[in-house]
Write a protein that holds these residues in place. Structure first.
Motif, mmCIF file in Angstrom:
data_model
loop_
_atom_site.group_PDB
_atom_site.id
_atom_site.type_symbol
_atom_site.label_atom_id
_atom_site.label_comp_id
_atom_site.label_asym_id
_atom_site.label_seq_id
_atom_site.Cartn_x
_atom_site.Cartn_y
_atom_site.Cartn_z
ATOM 1 N N LEU A 69 -4.563 -30.618 -63.801
ATOM 2 C CA LEU A 69 -5.442 -30.136 -62.736
ATOM 3 C C LEU A 69 -5.515 -28.620 -62.837
ATOM 4 C CD1 LEU A 69 -4.098 -32.372 -59.820
ATOM 5 C CD2 LEU A 69 -6.210 -32.693 -61.132
ATOM 6 N N ILE A 70 -6.720 -28.092 -62.863
ATOM 7 C CA ILE A 70 -6.929 -26.658 -63.115
ATOM 8 C C ILE A 70 -7.667 -26.044 -61.936
ATOM 9 C CG2 ILE A 70 -7.924 -24.965 -64.702
ATOM 10 C CD1 ILE A 70 -7.897 -27.221 -66.843
ATOM 11 N N ARG A 71 -7.241 -24.864 -61.521
ATOM 12 C CA ARG A 71 -7.956 -24.129 -60.470
ATOM 13 C C ARG A 71 -8.566 -22.872 -61.059
ATOM 14 N NH1 ARG A 71 -2.865 -22.414 -56.598
ATOM 15 N NH2 ARG A 71 -1.651 -21.224 -58.114
ATOM 16 N N ILE A 72 -9.635 -22.452 -60.439
ATOM 17 C CA ILE A 72 -10.405 -21.351 -61.007
ATOM 18 C C ILE A 72 -9.962 -20.001 -60.461
ATOM 19 C CG2 ILE A 72 -12.303 -21.242 -59.313
ATOM 20 C CD1 ILE A 72 -14.182 -21.173 -61.871
ATOM 21 N N ASP A 73 -9.290 -19.991 -59.306
ATOM 22 C CA ASP A 73 -8.764 -18.735 -58.751
ATOM 23 C C ASP A 73 -7.560 -19.059 -57.881
ATOM 24 O OD1 ASP A 73 -9.716 -19.600 -56.221
ATOM 25 O OD2 ASP A 73 -11.641 -18.609 -56.548
ATOM 26 N N ASN A 74 -6.952 -18.019 -57.306
ATOM 27 C CA ASN A 74 -5.755 -18.192 -56.488
ATOM 28 C C ASN A 74 -6.040 -18.127 -55.003
ATOM 29 O OD1 ASN A 74 -3.772 -18.475 -58.567
ATOM 30 N ND2 ASN A 74 -3.996 -16.287 -59.009
ATOM 31 N N ASP A 122 -17.912 -15.158 -62.941
ATOM 32 C CA ASP A 122 -17.482 -14.594 -64.227
ATOM 33 C C ASP A 122 -16.423 -15.478 -64.883
ATOM 34 O OD1 ASP A 122 -19.231 -12.505 -63.959
ATOM 35 O OD2 ASP A 122 -17.730 -11.063 -63.272
ATOM 36 N N THR A 123 -15.485 -15.971 -64.068
ATOM 37 C CA THR A 123 -14.466 -16.873 -64.610
ATOM 38 C C THR A 123 -15.083 -18.202 -65.010
ATOM 39 O OG1 THR A 123 -12.818 -15.855 -63.167
ATOM 40 C CG2 THR A 123 -12.240 -17.960 -64.163
ATOM 41 N N MET A 124 -16.032 -18.683 -64.214
ATOM 42 C CA MET A 124 -16.722 -19.921 -64.546
ATOM 43 C C MET A 124 -17.416 -19.796 -65.901
ATOM 44 S SD MET A 124 -17.501 -22.998 -63.382
ATOM 45 C CE MET A 124 -18.728 -24.283 -63.616
ATOM 46 N N ALA A 125 -18.123 -18.695 -66.109
ATOM 47 C CA ALA A 125 -18.805 -18.483 -67.381
ATOM 48 C C ALA A 125 -17.798 -18.413 -68.531
ATOM 49 C CB ALA A 125 -19.634 -17.206 -67.317
ATOM 50 N N HIS A 146 -25.724 -28.249 -63.078
ATOM 51 C CA HIS A 146 -26.774 -27.232 -62.981
ATOM 52 C C HIS A 146 -26.268 -25.876 -63.453
ATOM 53 C CE1 HIS A 146 -29.156 -29.695 -59.755
ATOM 54 N NE2 HIS A 146 -29.234 -30.204 -60.973
ATOM 55 N N ALA A 147 -25.023 -25.536 -63.095
ATOM 56 C CA ALA A 147 -24.460 -24.261 -63.528
ATOM 57 C C ALA A 147 -24.355 -24.190 -65.049
ATOM 58 C CB ALA A 147 -23.087 -24.056 -62.887
#
Length: 314
Positions: A69-74, A122-125, A146-147
């Motif tokens: 399981l991964i999260r994109i921010d804290n 920016d992290t998503m990209a 869509h992203a």
């Protein structure tokens, strides 16, 4: 999973003609088998609910799967205890050096934000670019679909005036595609979104093919030619009551509430919803794991970058 049958058995041609996956003895003898490594980038605020939905679908297969399981921010999730995040989630930076057989990127309640306004864009990209080098096949759900279309192909979505919410009938456009093996010609799937990308916009990208669509909901399933990018604009993972809970939440908020279509008997929200999409959702995830991931991923994941684009090594 494939059926192993003797070479030259007449049934093999018949089964292949029906889009049933068979495997001859030579290919079976040369299979390398190990657990699959699958990451889930969970962007939903209620992460525990989404985890359960996705893990239920991933578990409906004989394949052994290790899940990260991964999260994109804290940032503290809105509807998930911080203790849960700290105990079970990996920061992206901690898994960035790892390679995965499959990656699932969930939807997110970000419909009215321009992509560049999303605080973690920016992290998503960065993760989307990373997935091309580190993941055999990535499954993008709803907002993430869509992203990814915007990031990889510069395809803009439009926004509907009202939310598209409900359970819609879809038509299979390519019955011989691996992702659609075992599907009936028509099937149902839930949608819950404001964003929209037309079938024509998907078809205009040479690398992509629309595999299933709805007269009411538009494009539902599309994939790249090598199956390394799979786009699902709906929510095959939804529980029976998820659309109902979303509708009740909207009734109690400033968001205009839209009665989910083709969901309640006689469109009466007091009645128990019709559930007619879960078998399709299970089959879609099983097909993705088998044909887009397991049948194509290298046994040694360190070879993934050089393996990109090759097919049928299992």
């Amino acid at each position: 999973m494939p059926i192993r049958i003797p070479e030259q058995l007449p049934a093999q041609d018949v089964l292949l003609g029906e889009n049933i996956f068979t495997m001859d003895s030579l290919r079976a003898a040369n299979q390398d088998i190990r657990p699959l490594e699958v990451g889930i980038l969970n962007l939903m605020p209620n992460k525990i609910e989404t985890e359960v939905q996705l893990l239920r679908l991933l578990s409906n297969t004989p394949l052994q799967i290790n899940v990260d399981l991964i999260r994109i921010d804290n940032l503290a999730p809105k509807h998930t205890p911080q203790s849960h995040m700290d105990a079970f989630y990996h920061d992206f930076s901690s898994v960035a050096a790892k390679r995965y057989d499959g990656l699932i990127v969930t939807g997110a309640p970000l419909a009215h934000l321009d992509y560049r306004q999303v605080k973690y864009w920016d992290t998503m990209a960065e993760i989307l670019d990373w997935s091309e080098r580190h993941v055999q096949s990535t499954l993008y759900l709803c907002w993430a679909a869509h992203a990814a279309m915007y990031h990889f192909f510069n395809v803009e979505r439009s926004l509907r005036a009202d939310k598209l919410s409900g359970v819609f009938e879809h038509q299979v456009l390519d019955p011989h595609h691996e992702l659609l093996r075992g599907f009936d010609p028509y099937f149902y799937a839930p949608h819950s979104r404001f964003g929209h990308i037309s079938c024509e916009a998907y078809a205009a990208v040479n690398e992509l093919k629309v595999l299933a669509r709805s007269d009411e909901a538009g494009a539902y399933l599309a994939a790249s030619q090598d199956n390394r990018k799979v786009f699902v604009t709906g929510h095959p993972e939804y529980d029976p009551e998820t659309l109902h809970e979303e509708y009740q939440r909207d009734l109690n908020s400033e968001t205009p509430a839209v009665l989910p279509q083709h969901y309640y008997p006689d469109d009466n929200p007091i009645l128990e919803p019709k559930v007619r999409w879960r078998s399709h959702g299970s089959l879609l995830f099983t097909n993705w794991l088998n044909y887009c991931v397991y049948q194509n991923t290298p046994y040694d994941l360190n070879l993934l970058a050089s393996h990109a684009g090759k097919r049928g090594n299992k």
